[in-house]
Motif scaffolding. Sequence first.
Motif, short mmCIF file in Angstrom:
data_model
loop_
_atom_site.label_atom_id
_atom_site.label_comp_id
_atom_site.label_asym_id
_atom_site.label_seq_id
_atom_site.Cartn_x
_atom_site.Cartn_y
_atom_site.Cartn_z
N LYS A 32 -8.19 -9.36 17.30
CA LYS A 32 -8.16 -10.92 16.42
C LYS A 32 -7.58 -10.70 15.19
O LYS A 32 -6.47 -10.88 14.91
CB LYS A 32 -9.40 -11.34 16.47
N ILE A 33 -8.01 -9.68 14.59
CA ILE A 33 -7.58 -9.50 12.99
C ILE A 33 -6.27 -8.87 12.92
O ILE A 33 -5.57 -9.05 12.20
CB ILE A 33 -8.54 -8.54 12.27
N PHE A 34 -6.17 -8.00 14.01
CA PHE A 34 -4.60 -7.24 14.21
C PHE A 34 -3.65 -8.14 14.49
O PHE A 34 -2.45 -8.09 13.80
CB PHE A 34 -4.73 -6.12 14.96
N VAL A 35 -3.91 -9.14 15.43
CA VAL A 35 -2.80 -10.06 15.79
C VAL A 35 -2.51 -11.27 14.60
O VAL A 35 -1.38 -11.40 14.35
CB VAL A 35 -3.56 -11.09 17.11
N TRP A 36 -3.71 -11.41 13.92
CA TRP A 36 -3.05 -12.29 12.77
C TRP A 36 -2.39 -11.17 11.89
O TRP A 36 -1.52 -11.95 10.80
CB TRP A 36 -4.71 -12.70 11.93
N TYR A 37 -2.67 -10.03 11.57
CA TYR A 37 -1.55 -9.16 10.84
C TYR A 37 -0.25 -9.36 11.22
O TYR A 37 0.72 -9.51 10.29
CB TYR A 37 -2.41 -7.79 10.90
N LEU A 38 -0.11 -9.47 12.65
CA LEU A 38 1.33 -9.42 13.21
C LEU A 38 1.91 -10.57 12.79
O LEU A 38 3.15 -10.80 12.40
CB LEU A 38 1.30 -9.18 14.64
N TRP A 39 1.33 -11.86 12.84
CA TRP A 39 1.77 -13.01 12.45
C TRP A 39 2.12 -13.02 10.74
O TRP A 39 2.89 -13.64 10.19
CB TRP A 39 0.90 -14.06 12.84
N LEU A 40 0.97 -12.53 10.14
CA LEU A 40 1.13 -12.16 8.72
C LEU A 40 2.69 -11.49 8.60
O LEU A 40 3.45 -12.01 7.42
CB LEU A 40 0.02 -11.69 8.05
N THR A 41 2.90 -10.70 9.11
CA THR A 41 3.92 -9.76 8.98
C THR A 41 5.50 -10.52 9.32
O THR A 41 6.43 -10.58 8.55
CB THR A 41 4.05 -8.57 10.09
N THR A 75 10.18 -8.58 -4.48
CA THR A 75 9.14 -7.25 -4.65
C THR A 75 7.62 -7.54 -4.78
O THR A 75 6.73 -7.02 -4.09
CB THR A 75 9.50 -6.61 -5.91
N TRP A 76 7.39 -8.70 -5.51
CA TRP A 76 6.04 -9.17 -5.65
C TRP A 76 5.35 -9.43 -4.32
O TRP A 76 4.32 -9.25 -3.86
CB TRP A 76 5.86 -10.50 -6.54
N LEU A 77 6.03 -9.99 -3.57
CA LEU A 77 5.68 -10.42 -2.10
C LEU A 77 5.33 -9.18 -1.34
O LEU A 77 4.37 -9.31 -0.50
CB LEU A 77 6.74 -11.36 -1.39
N TYR A 78 6.21 -8.36 -1.15
CA TYR A 78 5.76 -7.01 -0.32
C TYR A 78 4.99 -6.18 -1.11
O TYR A 78 4.12 -5.58 -0.36
CB TYR A 78 7.02 -6.30 -0.23
N ASN A 79 4.65 -6.16 -2.27
CA ASN A 79 3.53 -5.57 -2.96
C ASN A 79 2.10 -6.20 -2.64
O ASN A 79 1.23 -5.80 -2.20
CB ASN A 79 3.59 -5.54 -4.43
N THR A 80 2.23 -7.54 -2.39
CA THR A 80 1.06 -8.08 -2.00
C THR A 80 0.78 -7.85 -0.45
O THR A 80 -0.30 -7.50 -0.10
CB THR A 80 1.32 -9.70 -2.39
N TYR A 81 1.95 -7.88 0.20
CA TYR A 81 1.87 -7.68 1.71
C TYR A 81 1.10 -6.25 2.11
O TYR A 81 0.38 -5.91 2.69
CB TYR A 81 3.27 -7.93 2.23
N TYR A 82 1.56 -5.18 1.45
CA TYR A 82 1.22 -3.67 1.39
C TYR A 82 -0.15 -3.63 1.05
O TYR A 82 -1.15 -2.91 1.81
CB TYR A 82 2.02 -2.81 0.66
N LEU A 83 -0.63 -4.28 0.18
CA LEU A 83 -1.93 -4.31 -0.34
C LEU A 83 -2.79 -4.88 0.85
O LEU A 83 -3.97 -4.46 1.33
CB LEU A 83 -2.30 -4.88 -1.67
N ALA A 84 -2.34 -6.12 1.24
CA ALA A 84 -3.20 -6.73 2.15
C ALA A 84 -3.30 -6.00 3.54
O ALA A 84 -4.24 -5.82 4.17
CB ALA A 84 -2.52 -8.32 2.26
N SER A 85 -1.95 -5.46 3.98
CA SER A 85 -2.19 -4.78 5.12
C SER A 85 -3.11 -3.52 5.18
O SER A 85 -4.07 -3.21 6.00
CB SER A 85 -0.56 -4.03 5.34
N SER A 86 -3.33 -2.92 4.00
CA SER A 86 -4.26 -1.70 3.83
C SER A 86 -5.46 -2.07 4.19
O SER A 86 -6.64 -1.69 4.78
CB SER A 86 -4.06 -0.87 2.65
N ILE A 87 -5.85 -3.50 3.58
CA ILE A 87 -7.41 -4.16 3.60
C ILE A 87 -7.48 -4.70 5.18
O ILE A 87 -8.63 -4.32 5.73
CB ILE A 87 -7.40 -5.20 2.68
N THR A 140 -0.16 6.01 4.19
CA THR A 140 -0.08 7.17 5.39
C THR A 140 -1.44 7.97 5.45
O THR A 140 -1.93 8.19 6.29
CB THR A 140 0.98 8.26 5.18
N LEU A 141 -1.93 8.20 4.24
CA LEU A 141 -3.29 9.09 4.07
C LEU A 141 -4.36 8.22 4.68
O LEU A 141 -5.27 8.42 5.38
CB LEU A 141 -3.72 9.28 2.76
N LEU A 142 -4.46 6.66 4.39
CA LEU A 142 -5.18 5.82 4.70
C LEU A 142 -5.40 5.58 6.31
O LEU A 142 -6.16 5.73 7.05
CB LEU A 142 -5.09 4.44 4.03
#
Length: 231
Positions: A32-41, A75-87, A140-142
Amino acid sequence: MSNSLMAQHMVELIAAIAGAYYYFKTKDHQIKIFVWYLWLTVAVETIGMYGYLNYNNFDNTIINWIKNSVFSSNTWLYNTYYLASSIVFALFYLKVVKDHLSKNIIKFSVLIYVIFTIAYYIISGTFFTKSVPYDILLQTLLVFIYVMLYYKQLLKSDRILYFYKLPIFYISSGLLFWYLCVTPLFIFDAYLNLINADFIKFQRSYLLIANTLLYSCYTFGFLYTVQYKKH
């Protein structure tokens, strides 16, 4: 918008739709959470297209305000997105892995990454202008840690006998493949992007291929494995 970007948005949307179809058919709460991530993307990529406004001269009050504000770049949007993606990835694999040690490793690694990233933006004040240096290496490490912990669990369980029926296997394999393939490209980005037009063209083509393979892997994983998952 170029045809390559349109094609990339399409494969992302198809993967999100396939993920939603899989979830509604199976009610698999691990996914479920990964599907939400895809829609977030999909949402981020759609909203992020406002960056193209900088290449056009529109006589509009709102657009002119955006172009003259700190939000002129996305840039601010993708910085937020990358941080959210890792979480999101951490939360996803916390649902997947079972042993206590693996869960602690995931929690510790993502916590360090989040603290480091937020601290960097606060200290540098560059949240609206650029990303964390070599952020792709940290991501990548994460991902490598998360996927290896999942593979370790898979090898120790009976699920290894029918791994091809598990959407998580395709998600993990796609993620690992993508990060390992694109990381070298971004490492040299800072050195070649501004001085080599051929590199820019190569980078766009390479990313299009890598993204197409990644989201196609997601789509295949959802549509192929849904037949093996009972409601």
